[in-house]
Structures are given as structure tokens and as C-alpha cells.
Scaffold this motif. Sequence first.
Motif, short mmCIF file in Angstrom:
data_model
loop_
_atom_site.label_atom_id
_atom_site.label_comp_id
_atom_site.label_asym_id
_atom_site.label_seq_id
_atom_site.Cartn_x
_atom_site.Cartn_y
_atom_site.Cartn_z
N UNK A 81 0.83 -1.21 0.00
CA UNK A 81 0.00 0.00 0.00
C UNK A 81 0.86 1.25 0.00
N UNK A 82 1.94 1.25 0.77
CA UNK A 82 2.83 2.41 0.80
C UNK A 82 3.50 2.62 -0.56
N UNK A 83 3.83 1.53 -1.23
CA UNK A 83 4.47 1.62 -2.55
C UNK A 83 3.47 2.07 -3.61
N UNK A 84 2.29 1.47 -3.63
CA UNK A 84 1.32 1.73 -4.69
C UNK A 84 0.59 3.06 -4.52
N UNK A 85 0.37 3.47 -3.27
CA UNK A 85 -0.39 4.70 -3.02
C UNK A 85 0.49 5.86 -2.57
N UNK A 86 1.81 5.64 -2.54
CA UNK A 86 2.76 6.66 -2.08
C UNK A 86 2.42 7.12 -0.67
N UNK A 87 2.07 6.19 0.21
CA UNK A 87 1.69 6.54 1.57
C UNK A 87 2.92 6.81 2.43
N UNK A 88 2.82 7.81 3.29
CA UNK A 88 3.73 7.93 4.42
C UNK A 88 3.27 6.93 5.48
N UNK A 89 4.16 6.63 6.43
CA UNK A 89 3.76 5.62 7.42
C UNK A 89 2.57 6.09 8.25
N UNK A 90 2.55 7.38 8.65
CA UNK A 90 1.45 7.82 9.49
C UNK A 90 0.11 7.76 8.75
N UNK A 91 0.15 7.86 7.43
CA UNK A 91 -1.09 7.76 6.65
C UNK A 91 -1.61 6.32 6.65
N UNK A 92 -0.72 5.36 6.43
CA UNK A 92 -1.17 3.97 6.38
C UNK A 92 -1.48 3.45 7.78
N UNK A 93 -0.79 3.93 8.80
CA UNK A 93 -1.03 3.45 10.17
C UNK A 93 -2.36 3.96 10.72
N UNK A 94 -2.84 5.10 10.20
CA UNK A 94 -4.10 5.67 10.67
C UNK A 94 -5.32 5.06 9.97
N UNK A 95 -5.10 4.20 8.97
CA UNK A 95 -6.23 3.64 8.24
C UNK A 95 -7.07 2.73 9.13
N UNK A 96 -8.38 2.83 8.96
CA UNK A 96 -9.32 1.94 9.63
C UNK A 96 -9.98 1.07 8.56
N UNK A 97 -10.53 -0.04 8.98
CA UNK A 97 -11.11 -0.99 8.02
C UNK A 97 -12.15 -0.32 7.12
N UNK A 98 -12.94 0.58 7.70
CA UNK A 98 -14.01 1.23 6.94
C UNK A 98 -13.50 2.28 5.96
N UNK A 99 -12.20 2.59 6.03
CA UNK A 99 -11.63 3.57 5.10
C UNK A 99 -11.32 2.95 3.73
N UNK A 100 -11.46 1.64 3.62
CA UNK A 100 -11.14 0.94 2.37
C UNK A 100 -12.42 0.39 1.75
N UNK A 101 -12.64 0.69 0.48
CA UNK A 101 -13.80 0.17 -0.26
C UNK A 101 -13.31 -0.62 -1.46
N UNK A 102 -13.85 -1.82 -1.60
CA UNK A 102 -13.44 -2.71 -2.70
C UNK A 102 -14.41 -2.58 -3.88
N UNK A 103 -13.83 -2.50 -5.07
CA UNK A 103 -14.60 -2.50 -6.30
C UNK A 103 -14.10 -3.63 -7.19
N UNK A 104 -14.70 -3.80 -8.34
CA UNK A 104 -14.38 -4.95 -9.20
C UNK A 104 -12.90 -5.03 -9.56
N UNK A 105 -12.30 -3.90 -9.96
CA UNK A 105 -10.91 -3.94 -10.40
C UNK A 105 -10.02 -2.90 -9.71
N UNK A 106 -10.48 -2.38 -8.59
CA UNK A 106 -9.65 -1.43 -7.83
C UNK A 106 -10.19 -1.26 -6.41
N UNK A 107 -9.41 -0.59 -5.58
CA UNK A 107 -9.88 -0.23 -4.25
C UNK A 107 -9.79 1.29 -4.09
N UNK A 108 -10.60 1.82 -3.22
CA UNK A 108 -10.60 3.24 -2.92
C UNK A 108 -10.26 3.39 -1.44
#
Length: 309
Positions: free
Chosen positions: A135-162
Motif C-alpha cells: 500500500x505504501x508503494x502503490x499509493x505513495x503513503x507515508x507511514x502515518x497515513x497507512x497506520x491511521x487507516x481503519x477498516x471502513x476507510x477501504x472500499x473494494x470495487x471490481x478492479x480497484x480499491x478506494x
Amino acid sequence: MADQILHSRADGTISKYYSHVKQFKEFCSKHGFQAYPAFPIHVAMYLSELIDLHKSDTVVSAAFYAIRWLHEINDLTDPTKNAIVIRMLECAKRTNSKPVQKKDVLLPEHLVKLCDLFSTTKDIIVLRDLTMILLCFAAFFRYNEVSDLRCCDVKFFADYIEVFVKKSKTDVYREGKYVVIAKGVTSACPVSMLQRYMNCAGLCSNSDMYLFRPACRSGSRCFLLKKDKKLSYSRARECIVSKLKLVAPDMNLGTHSLRASGASAVANAEGVSERCLKRHGRWKSDLAKDSYIKDSIQKRLSVSKTLML
């Protein structure tokens, strides 16, 4: 109103300023000076002492801006605007600055090789670490951005995630940003790895708990702790770097390597517009974006090749 004025800056910035203001007050008390409103000569003497103690230029700069902040929020005459004080700051930058040693840049091939090593694993700790890496590589996340993610912050679609990033270093007004990540075709697909991790860890996409939490290993069992607590930076860095060293043992790596590596890989490829690259990385200026990107040798050679000599 005083509390609202303090909230004009980020909590981390205020905490840092408080620390430096406290040290400046101790210096003034020791020498019988007035801390605020402070006289410019006393501020210059304080910065001079920091320089003599071989404090880095970042420490001197932080002290300079903390003293400025102290006077601005109290509507007092700012001593840091004095020419002598400014010269002391410039002196620190010239004499006490250290060359920046940027981390090495990983290639997508490194991550594919890493994920191939664990293609069949169901170990939650391994899957958690690999998911953070991808996720850090593909979304260019800093660590504090990825560490603050909660399960509800991710939405799955057919061929991508938001992924919804609630706050980041560049999002000073906390408006939040949506980042989309396409589904890949290799073992290093971040979407597939995230699904594997959430399924093995029993995480629900509508849960409000942190996505990446501390885990416990007991015999052959491995599970996330039930407490809603995000993974600490020190532990995450240890896990991430140890995994990356399996495929890049001689590289100088850290958690920020992944943001720079992902951005460099995209910038050196063809077909992605600068605007989309900046938006994906949540950069506000080209200067900020360019500081992360390491041009490939082919890109650099293309400059002289256009001369047709």
C-alpha cells in the motif's frame, strides 16, 4: 479564544514549539534575561549557544520558529525579525547542517520477488507487513497515513480499491483525500494482498477498528490483538525493513523508501501525466514532488541524447 488560537497549528507542531519555548525560558532564567517579550540580542545569544553545542540546523531552526510563534500568539514584538537573529539562523544552516542521506529506491521487481517468497502463507503478521509495504508503494503513503487507516476507510470495487486518507502532512485543513489503487496481475498486487490479509485476520470492511494493529504469536497461532490500537512506528519499521532486506540486503531502506520508490517507478514510466502523479501522491507543488523522485539512468541520458552529438 486562546485555545482556538493554539489550534491554528497542528498538535505535533504545537508540542514541538512548547518544548523549544521551555528550553529558551530556562536559558533566559539561567542568565537573568526576560523570556518574553524577548530582546533580539538575547535570542541571538541563545541560538549562538545552540550552535556552539553543535546542535543540528534543524534544532536551531525549530528554536527560531518556536520563539517567533511564542511572540506572535501573544501579539508581542517579534525578535526573530531582527537582522542579527536571522544571521545566526543562517550561520547554523551553513556550519551545522549535515548532508541529507536519502534512502535507496526499490523497484517493482523487488516487491514481486518478496511476495513470491510468501505466496502461500497464512501468517497474519507476514500478511500485515506485506500489505503495508504494497500500500505504501502503490499509493505513495507515508507511514502515518497507512497506520491511521481503519477498516471502513477501504472500499473494494471490481478492479480497484478506494482508500480514504483522513489526514496527512500536506492536508493541513484535514479535508481528507481519496486514493484509488488498481488491481494488479502479479503476486505483489496490493488489492489481492489486502483481501488476503483481511480474510485471514477476520477483519470486516465496515469495522471502525484500525486496519494494522499489533499482533501476537502463540505457538503455531497468530492473531491481531483485539484492542483498537494502531501499530507503533518503531515496530512497523522493524517489520517492514526486515522483510525488504530479504530481497534487497545491501540497500539503505526505511519506511519512507516505499513512498519514494513508488513515485520514482511511476515517474520513470511512460503515459502518466504530471497532474495525476501529483494528485496520487497528494503533493501541492512540483518542488515537493520532485524531491521524492529519483530519475532512472535512461531518463537522465535522454537529456544528452537529444543533442544528437
